[in-house]
Scaffold this motif. Structure first.
Motif, PDB file in Angstrom:
ATOM      1  N   GLY A   9      40.671  54.457  41.858  1.00 50.92           N
ATOM      2  CA  GLY A   9      39.337  54.874  42.276  1.00 50.92           C
ATOM      3  C   GLY A   9      38.821  54.075  43.459  1.00 50.92           C
ATOM      4  N   PRO A 195      45.310  49.186  47.255  1.00 53.16           N
ATOM      5  CA  PRO A 195      44.917  48.051  46.422  1.00 53.16           C
ATOM      6  C   PRO A 195      44.054  48.499  45.252  1.00 53.16           C
ATOM      7  N   SER A 196      44.721  49.117  44.313  1.00 57.37           N
ATOM      8  CA  SER A 196      44.076  49.539  43.076  1.00 57.37           C
ATOM      9  C   SER A 196      44.618  48.663  41.963  1.00 57.37           C
ATOM     10  N   ASN A 197      44.050  48.786  40.794  1.00 57.34           N
ATOM     11  CA  ASN A 197      44.530  48.008  39.650  1.00 57.34           C
ATOM     12  C   ASN A 197      45.968  48.456  39.300  1.00 57.34           C
ATOM     13  N   SER A 201      45.490  51.664  37.135  1.00 56.33           N
ATOM     14  CA  SER A 201      45.324  52.783  38.081  1.00 56.33           C
ATOM     15  C   SER A 201      46.656  53.265  38.655  1.00 56.33           C
ATOM     16  N   PRO A 227      46.203  43.723  45.599  1.00 55.48           N
ATOM     17  CA  PRO A 227      44.867  43.922  45.031  1.00 55.48           C
ATOM     18  C   PRO A 227      44.203  42.585  44.679  1.00 55.48           C
ATOM     19  N   VAL A 234      38.915  41.546  43.998  1.00 55.47           N
ATOM     20  CA  VAL A 234      37.707  41.755  44.796  1.00 55.47           C
ATOM     21  C   VAL A 234      36.600  42.288  43.881  1.00 55.47           C
ATOM     22  N   THR A 238      41.050  43.544  37.214  1.00 54.06           N
ATOM     23  CA  THR A 238      42.480  43.257  37.426  1.00 54.06           C
ATOM     24  C   THR A 238      42.846  41.834  36.992  1.00 54.06           C
ATOM     25  N   THR A 287      42.933  41.809  54.213  1.00 51.00           N
ATOM     26  CA  THR A 287      42.895  43.025  53.378  1.00 51.00           C
ATOM     27  C   THR A 287      41.521  43.305  52.783  1.00 51.00           C
ATOM     28  N   MET A 289      38.181  44.851  52.541  1.00 55.70           N
ATOM     29  CA  MET A 289      37.582  46.029  53.197  1.00 55.70           C
ATOM     30  C   MET A 289      36.102  46.129  52.875  1.00 55.70           C
TER      31      MET A 289
HETATM   32  P1  GDP Z   1      40.788  51.204  41.414  1.00 56.22           P
HETATM   33  O1  GDP Z   1      41.826  50.512  40.602  1.00 56.22           O
HETATM   34  O2  GDP Z   1      41.328  51.742  42.700  1.00 56.22           O
HETATM   35  O3  GDP Z   1      40.069  52.235  40.586  1.00 56.22           O
HETATM   36  O4  GDP Z   1      39.650  50.289  41.962  1.00 56.22           O
HETATM   37  P2  GDP Z   1      38.845  48.991  41.545  1.00 56.22           P
HETATM   38  O5  GDP Z   1      37.620  49.009  42.363  1.00 56.22           O
HETATM   39  O6  GDP Z   1      38.722  48.864  40.072  1.00 56.22           O
HETATM   40  O7  GDP Z   1      39.733  47.818  42.108  1.00 56.22           O
HETATM   41  C1  GDP Z   1      41.027  47.659  41.699  1.00 56.22           C
HETATM   42  C2  GDP Z   1      41.680  46.571  42.471  1.00 56.22           C
HETATM   43  O8  GDP Z   1      41.480  46.781  43.872  1.00 56.22           O
HETATM   44  C3  GDP Z   1      41.164  45.198  42.148  1.00 56.22           C
HETATM   45  O9  GDP Z   1      42.271  44.358  41.891  1.00 56.22           O
HETATM   46  C4  GDP Z   1      40.443  44.778  43.401  1.00 56.22           C
HETATM   47  O10 GDP Z   1      40.599  43.413  43.663  1.00 56.22           O
HETATM   48  C5  GDP Z   1      41.159  45.562  44.465  1.00 56.22           C
HETATM   49  N1  GDP Z   1      40.309  45.753  45.612  1.00 56.22           N
HETATM   50  C6  GDP Z   1      39.087  46.332  45.655  1.00 56.22           C
HETATM   51  N2  GDP Z   1      38.606  46.271  46.909  1.00 56.22           N
HETATM   52  C7  GDP Z   1      39.548  45.620  47.668  1.00 56.22           C
HETATM   53  C8  GDP Z   1      39.627  45.223  49.039  1.00 56.22           C
HETATM   54  O11 GDP Z   1      38.717  45.449  49.840  1.00 56.22           O
HETATM   55  N3  GDP Z   1      40.777  44.576  49.434  1.00 56.22           N
HETATM   56  C9  GDP Z   1      41.796  44.295  48.583  1.00 56.22           C
HETATM   57  N4  GDP Z   1      42.876  43.662  49.042  1.00 56.22           N
HETATM   58  N5  GDP Z   1      41.744  44.639  47.274  1.00 56.22           N
HETATM   59  C10 GDP Z   1      40.629  45.295  46.842  1.00 56.22           C
END
Ligand code: GDP
Length: 312
Positions: A9, A195-197, A201, A227, A234, A238, A287, A289
């Motif tokens: 997500g 960079p999702s979980n 994810s 991530p 972030v 995770t 990384t 964002m």
């Molecule tokens: P999802 O897994 O894509 O649904 O999104 P989440 O918002 O729950 O985030 C999952 C992972 O993405 C986590 O480990 C965050 O640290 C990582 N994440 C979120 N934003 C960023 C970013 O801007 N940069 C990086 N490198 N990781 C990010």
């Protein structure tokens, strides 16, 4: 050229937006996690797909980080007044998407067809594909018992200690029909694991039989973006769940987890000292964002890295 992104997500959609804006129209395919999908109030809800739809169409709510911008909440307020279930917040505009998706599914359309129609209506030129049209439901085992993903994530706000997870339905699920063609495209330049979980994810996507094989056979390199930054997530659980599962909270654990599936790993430049310990070809980048420019810059770095890693 074409690019395929695997995404959950919020974190994933940020990079998907950067890729979308960096590529010509029609060249991005996002394979979205549907392990978070659930039936609620009689509606089929696909949180990661919807975050992708809202993010790519510019409708995402920048304050909440989920749902739609300029949202109103009459439905939720009324539901509360009537004593209904309100732990999962549904804005009025968001609700319309769930109602229409549920109606179309009941009329016999597949989830792929419904998402494609919604994306087109929202003016999105990327293909957004569910990982499967068959139901896969992430369940988590916790010290407080087994929970559906949304109960764990939203109702209990990830508080219960996680002891394991299961992607129910995955063994019998088939990849969504358009995935094979997207990954077999001879013009494919890169597959990006956003960079999702990784465990909640990306793992459900990889649990769909046949998908790993298609990724391995793709003509383009597969690149994962870390991530973790500075030993922390972030946002989201995770790092918490890695700790609870006894996994070190480090990029090395993530590269080990993806193993031979990936050809390269984008490590945050703040973690440069950890690069030597990673079992993957590493590229350093900023990384994080926060802004739209950050998303586009990281997308360009991913595409440049893919060129360097070109599969033979
Ligand atoms: P999802 O897994 O894509 O649904 O999104 P989440 O918002 O729950 O985030 C999952 C992972 O993405 C986590 O480990 C965050 O640290 C990582 N994440 C979120 N934003 C960023 C970013 O801007 N940069 C990086 N490198 N990781 C990010």
């Amino acid at each position: 050229m074409s690019v395929v992104a695997l995404s959950g997500g919020i974190g994933g959609a940020k990079l998907a937006l950067g890729l979308y804006r960096s590529l010509p129209p029609g060249k991005l395919t996002v394979i979205a996690n549907t392990g978070d999908d659930f039936d609620h109030l009689g509606l089929h809800i696909s949180p990661d797909v919807d975050t992708t739809l809202y993010t790519l169409s510019g409708l995402a709510n920048p304050v909440l980080g989920w749902g739609r911008r300029d949202e109103t909440w009459t439905f939720m307020e009324t539901l509360e007044r009537l004593g209904g279930e309100t732990w999962f917040r549904l804005g009025d505009g968001d609700l319309a998407l769930h109602v229409e998706r549920t109606r179309r599914l009941a009329a016999g359309q597949t989830l792929s067809q419904v998402i494609a129609a919604m994306a087109q209506r929202l003016g999105i030129t990327a293909s957004i594909l569910p990982m499967s049209d068959d139901p896969v439901r992430t369940r988590v085992a916790t010290t407080e018992g087994e929970l559906d993903f949304q109960e764990y994530f939203v109702r209990h706000q990830c508080r219960p200690v996680l002891t394991g997870m299961d992607y129910r339905g995955a063994p019998g699920a088939r990849p969504a029909p358009a995935i094979a063609a997207a990954l077999a495209d001879p013009a494919l330049e890169a597959v990006i694991i956003c960079p999702s979980n990784p465990y909640l994810s990306i793992a459900p996507i990889l649990a769909v039989p046949g998908l790993r094989d298609m990724l391995k056979k793709a003509s383009a390199p597969v690149i994962a973006v870390s991530p973790l930054i500075g030993g922390k997530a972030v946002k989201g659980p995770t790092a918490k769940i890695m700790t609870e599962l006894g996994i070190p909270v480090s990029p090395a654990a993530v590269t080990d987890y993806y193993g031979s599936l990936i050809d390269g790993f984008i490590l945050d430049q703040r973690d440069a000292s950890l690069a030597d310990g990673l079992k993957s070809t590493v590229k350093l980048a900023d990384t994080l964002m926060n802004t739209l420019e950050d998303r586009e810059r990281l997308a360009r770095e991913c595409l440049a890295f893919a060129k360097e890693l070109k599969r033979p």
